[in-house]
Scaffold this motif. Structure first.
Motif, PDB file in Angstrom:
ATOM      1  N   PHE B  98      -6.439   4.446  -2.053  1.00 25.90           N
ATOM      2  CA  PHE B  98      -5.691   4.787  -3.260  1.00 25.90           C
ATOM      3  C   PHE B  98      -4.479   5.670  -2.984  1.00 25.90           C
ATOM      4  O   PHE B  98      -3.722   5.993  -3.884  1.00 25.90           O
ATOM      5  CB  PHE B  98      -6.625   5.508  -4.241  1.00 25.90           C
ATOM      6  N   SER B 298     -13.896  -0.997  -4.589  1.00 31.50           N
ATOM      7  CA  SER B 298     -12.652  -1.658  -4.198  1.00 31.50           C
ATOM      8  C   SER B 298     -11.607  -0.628  -3.797  1.00 31.50           C
ATOM      9  O   SER B 298     -11.820   0.567  -3.919  1.00 31.50           O
ATOM     10  CB  SER B 298     -12.111  -2.457  -5.369  1.00 31.50           C
ATOM     11  N   CYS B 299     -10.467  -1.123  -3.361  1.00 32.34           N
ATOM     12  CA  CYS B 299      -9.271  -0.290  -3.197  1.00 32.34           C
ATOM     13  C   CYS B 299      -8.464  -0.349  -4.501  1.00 32.34           C
ATOM     14  O   CYS B 299      -8.849  -1.029  -5.451  1.00 32.34           O
ATOM     15  CB  CYS B 299      -8.404  -0.818  -2.057  1.00 32.34           C
ATOM     16  N   PHE B 300      -7.328   0.302  -4.493  1.00 31.82           N
ATOM     17  CA  PHE B 300      -6.476   0.367  -5.681  1.00 31.82           C
ATOM     18  C   PHE B 300      -6.053  -1.029  -6.139  1.00 31.82           C
ATOM     19  O   PHE B 300      -5.589  -1.832  -5.336  1.00 31.82           O
ATOM     20  CB  PHE B 300      -5.229   1.219  -5.382  1.00 31.82           C
ATOM     21  N   ASN B 301      -6.228  -1.283  -7.411  1.00 28.18           N
ATOM     22  CA  ASN B 301      -5.751  -2.503  -8.063  1.00 28.18           C
ATOM     23  C   ASN B 301      -6.197  -3.771  -7.330  1.00 28.18           C
ATOM     24  O   ASN B 301      -5.407  -4.673  -7.120  1.00 28.18           O
ATOM     25  CB  ASN B 301      -4.219  -2.471  -8.194  1.00 28.18           C
ATOM     26  N   CYS B 302      -7.441  -3.801  -6.943  1.00 29.10           N
ATOM     27  CA  CYS B 302      -7.946  -4.986  -6.243  1.00 29.10           C
ATOM     28  C   CYS B 302      -9.215  -5.491  -6.898  1.00 29.10           C
ATOM     29  O   CYS B 302     -10.095  -4.718  -7.247  1.00 29.10           O
ATOM     30  CB  CYS B 302      -8.193  -4.694  -4.775  1.00 29.10           C
TER      31      CYS B 302
END
Lengths: 184, 660
Positions: B98, B298-302
């Motif tokens: 993030f 998850s990672c950012f926006n995934c």
């Protein structure tokens, strides 16, 4: 008493499915930018993913009503062995925290279910969430028509109290004239 | 107005404490996009070939990618670039998480760090307010635990933090930089960060990123979203489960590890165990994994969930993804998966790369067993397989005793130890530990990817092309039907023709020319991802991914206002690749360095391999020593690079044409 039908729009949150990605925040901020999608900034989003990674806390909260009052409640809830602050679940934009406020102006933010013309099928956050954490629901409720009138009466009474009946009548007739002019 | 990028870098000189917010040249986006591309240019401009990893002049750059922070799914990479202490070349470990998006929202595309702080510090970036803060009280803290400590200290739960552990502080050559559930691991950037006395970088950002044509951009992202749904609902057939989906290999989700545990080599990349995956092992591993994984994340926006929160017994909680699940267990010959959850917590907090480090530990014990390292180096070492790995891991992270030598990685340790130790350094290319794979037949595609790529670690070079041919022509024809990702229809024929055995099989097929075309395509995709900040798991390192050469240009154009097509986008990343190549050439990289370990395959073909490499060089516009020719550099508007290579005698007269 007459009944009227009203559509109640809600988003059901299945927090167990949330993987904390914040795609909802990203699209919310873009949709509400002016012009639409011209800028992106999750700090402006009307949905925020509350996160405490090591405690396994990830869940989205929607901005609700603004309140000018500081909140006294700081209760701790324990659910499934996880500790939550009362604040975690609260939807208010309030003076006690900086959540749900425009980052520059501090003005309160509120979820409007992505009202749009033509209307969106679902709020943008629901569309963007690929793990089905957010589920859009509409339900029809029957409500007493009276309620709306009662609300209006309360509102008008408070205006009379503040400005006097004569002023209020003058203002209403002036507004009516204006509207006639613009429509003709 | 700048679109997609912020247009500002943060320049930090740790020696003087000077911090500046510097506006960048808008032309750079048109010529090199961003991310790795524009970072390479900064190194080229400012780092002479004489500069070594631990010189104060060595830049340590933390970069976002061009499209990080936009609604483009999975665009969240942090690219760290620096001269590697291990290879002396420009390394670029990357991390998800993030942090990168937060930096963009704080108003910066990159943080360019030079110099060395007089004492241990951390950097706190809160939009326009940037300060260098004392970190002496955080010395020795774990790279994972320190992130929480800093968040508490700053009273900012939403700050994102990149940090090093003890291994970075001690300048280990395989030290990583950890952030959230991700880490930038390969090449020892954590050691450079430690050398600069920089414990961590904390970021909080609440600013806007602008899109040029946001409505058009979102139309493309909606198409991508539909395709992600489609791929998640329809795993590919004909490949192992672990390769059938999108995202990083789903090792936190899948329990079946037959493919990894039986195809990859155990110990110091030594031994395949073709009958490892028994029903008993499957049962034990299922119980262990189910008890350890608290939640997939998850990672950012995934949309994908490649990582997991690990909460195993009384081990402090941490997060993990991908192949770390197996590297320590396999290197230590430990069959009980419980070991993984315990040792990875320790390793991640020390801040060590999970690919190189387990091999280094196994290498240490091999040297002891061979009598090359005497028992005096191992006083106090437990006898059991698990205990001894914990023991040596701690020694390496602290550079204590034999750990001080091993902390330089297999290649350098072998040379310091001598006495025959060099022969045990059998799995490095360019001084860097490679994947623990030892197979039978030489594979032209892997020969090129292993040997030549600037990225150095194989899993991040390969991806869009299946690792093996499918057994029947019918299966192959079926696979190419919806293969929309290919750059050209002729690639379908290449794949359909590719057989397991016979004339159209490895090592003679793909032919040198076809192998060059396929590898060039895959490298191009990786370079695009590394410029825009996309997770390779959703683009270049994945079969049939959501992003490909046909939609990248549209997405990038809508976000930035550039008018890109497939050809012009390819040209841009070829420019950055050649610049990167030339930077490494200046530091001594030559053809002689570009060869896989001798035991990489059982069956080798020296003449054919030389032909494959020469063909690839020619295809890339490089001379026979792997150096970009003047002609190629001028095509890419890099005449100044050719000038420099000539001035230093690296390109000589007569080496200016591509057919030389």
């Amino acid at each position: 008493m007459a009944k009227i039908k009203k559509i109640i729009k809600t988003i059901r949150v299945d927090a167990d499915k949330c993987n904390g990605c914040r795609a909802c925040e990203v699209v919310c901020s873009g949709f509400h930018a002016d012009p639409k999608w011209s800028s992106i900034n999750p700090a402006r989003s009307r949905i925020q993913v509350i996160t405490d990674r090591m405690k396994d806390i990830w869940f989205p909260v929607f901005a609700g009503e603004y309140t000018p009052a500081e909140c006294a409640g700081r209760n701790i809830y324990e659910i499934d062995g996880k500790e939550y602050d009362e604040c975690h679940f609260c939807r208010a934009s309030c003076p006690s925290r900086d959540l749900f406020k425009e980052p520059d102006s501090g003005l309160p933010l509120k979820c409007d279910m992505c009202e749009d013309d033509p209307p969106q099928e679902e709020p943008l956050c629901v569309q963007a969430c690929l793990n089905d954490v957010l589920v859009y629901e509409e339900r029809e409720e029957e409500v007493d028509e009276e309620v709306a009138q009662e609300e209006m009466e309360i509102g008008i009474k408070s205006l009379i109290d503040e400005y006097g009946l004569e002023n209020l009548v003058d203002t209403v007739s002036r507004l009516l004239q204006k509207e006639e002019q613009t429509s003709s | 107005m700048r679109y997609a990028e912020t247009g500002y870098n943060l320049e930090v000189d740790l020696s003087t404490g000077n911090i500046e917010k510097v506006e960048t040249d808008p032309k750079l986006m048109e010529t090199l996009l961003g991310g790795l591309g524009t970072s390479v240019k900064l190194h080229w401009d400012r780092t002479p070939p004489e500069t070594k990893a631990f010189d104060p002049e060595n830049l340590l750059i933390f970069s976002t990618g061009l499209l990080v922070g936009t609604p483009m799914y999975s665009c969240n990479r942090t690219l760290v670039t620096t001269v590697s202490p291990q290879t002396d070349l420009l390394c670029y470990p990357m991390a998800g998480g993030f942090w990168s998006a937060e930096l963009k929202y704080a108003g910066y595309d990159k943080i360019v760090i030079r110099g060395k702080a007089p004492k241990l510090v951390y950097l706190w970036i809160n939009n326009d307010q940037v300060e260098i803060r004392d970190a002496t009280h955080l010395r020795g803290k774990g790279a994972v635990e320190v992130q929480e400590l800093i968040r508490e200290e700053l009273n900012e739960p939403r700050a994102q933090i990149s940090a090093i552990g003890v291994a970075g502080e001690n300048r280990c050559f395989t030290a990583s930089i950890e952030q959230s559930r991700s880490s930038a691991s390969r090449g020892g950037a954590g050691g450079v960060m430690g050398d600069k006395n920089l414990k961590a970088i904390a970021v909080r950002g609440t600013k806007d990123i602008y899109l040029y044509d946001g409505a058009k951009f979102m139309e493309h992202i909606e198409e991508v979203r539909a395709y992600i749904r489609h791929r998640n609902e329809n795993p590919l057939k004909g490949v192992p489960a672990i390769l059938s989906g999108i995202g990083s290999p789903q090792e936190m989700l899948h329990i079946d590890e037959k493919w990894h545990t039986e195809s990859f080599a155990w110990g110091n990349a030594r031994m395949r165990r073709r009958d490892f995956w028994t029903p008993e092992i499957a049962k034990q591993w299922a119980a262990s994994q189910n008890s350890a994984i608290k939640r997939l994340i998850s990672c950012f926006n995934c949309s994908q969930q490649c990582g997991a929160l690990i909460a195993f017994q009384d081990v402090p909680r941490y997060m993990m993804k991908c192949f770390s699940k197996l590297t320590y267990a396999m290197a230590a010959y430990v069959e009980d998966l419980d070991f993984t959850w315990k040792i990875c917590e320790r390793a991640f907090n020390y801040g060590l790369d999970s690919f190189s480090t387990p091999q280094i530990l196994a290498f240490g014990f091999e040297l002891r067993d061979a009598g090359i390292l005497s028992d005096k180096y191992f006083e106090g070492c437990p006898k059991d397989k698990e205990g001894r790995f914990f023991w040596l891991l701690e020694k390496v992270a602290h550079r204590d005793g034999i750990g001080d030598i091993l902390a330089d990685g297999t290649y350098w340790a072998a040379r310091r130890i001598g006495n025959g130790a060099e022969a045990f350094d059998h799995n490095t290319i360019k001084k860097h530990e490679q994947m623990n794979i030892k197979l039978g037949m030489m594979d032209p595609l892997y020969l090129l990817m292993y040997s030549t790529n600037e990225k150095m670690s194989i899993p991040q070079i390969e991806g869009n092309w299946p690792q093996m041919p499918f057994p029947t022509r019918e299966q192959r024809e079926e696979f190419v039907k919806d293969w929309i990702h290919l750059p050209d229809e002729k690639f379908k024929k290449y794949f359909v023709d590719w057989e397991l055995r016979g004339e159209f099989a490895n090592p003679h097929y793909p032919t040198p020319q076809i192998a060059s075309e396929i590898v060039d395509w895959m490298e191009t995709l990786h370079n695009i991802d590394d410029a825009i900040g996309l997770c390779a798991g959703m683009g270049s390192f994945c079969l049939k991914p959501p992003y490909h050469i046909h939609n990248y240009p549209k997405i990038i154009s809508a976000a930035t206002g550039m008018d890109l097509d497939e050809e012009s986008l390819t040209q841009i990343v070829h420019r950055s690749r050649n610049l990167h190549r030339a930077f490494n050439n200046l530091r001594g990289l030559r053809r002689v360095d570009e060869k896989p370990p001798e035991d990489n395959w059982k069956y080798r073909f020296p003449e054919l391999e030389a032909e494959i490499l020469s063909t690839y060089y020619k295809y890339k516009g490089w001379n026979n020593d792997g150096i970009p020719t003047r002609e190629r550099l001028e095509e890419l508007n890099l005449a100044f690079v050719a000038d420099d290579l000539e001035k230093r005698g690296i390109l000589k007269n007569g080496q200016d044409k591509k057919d030389n």
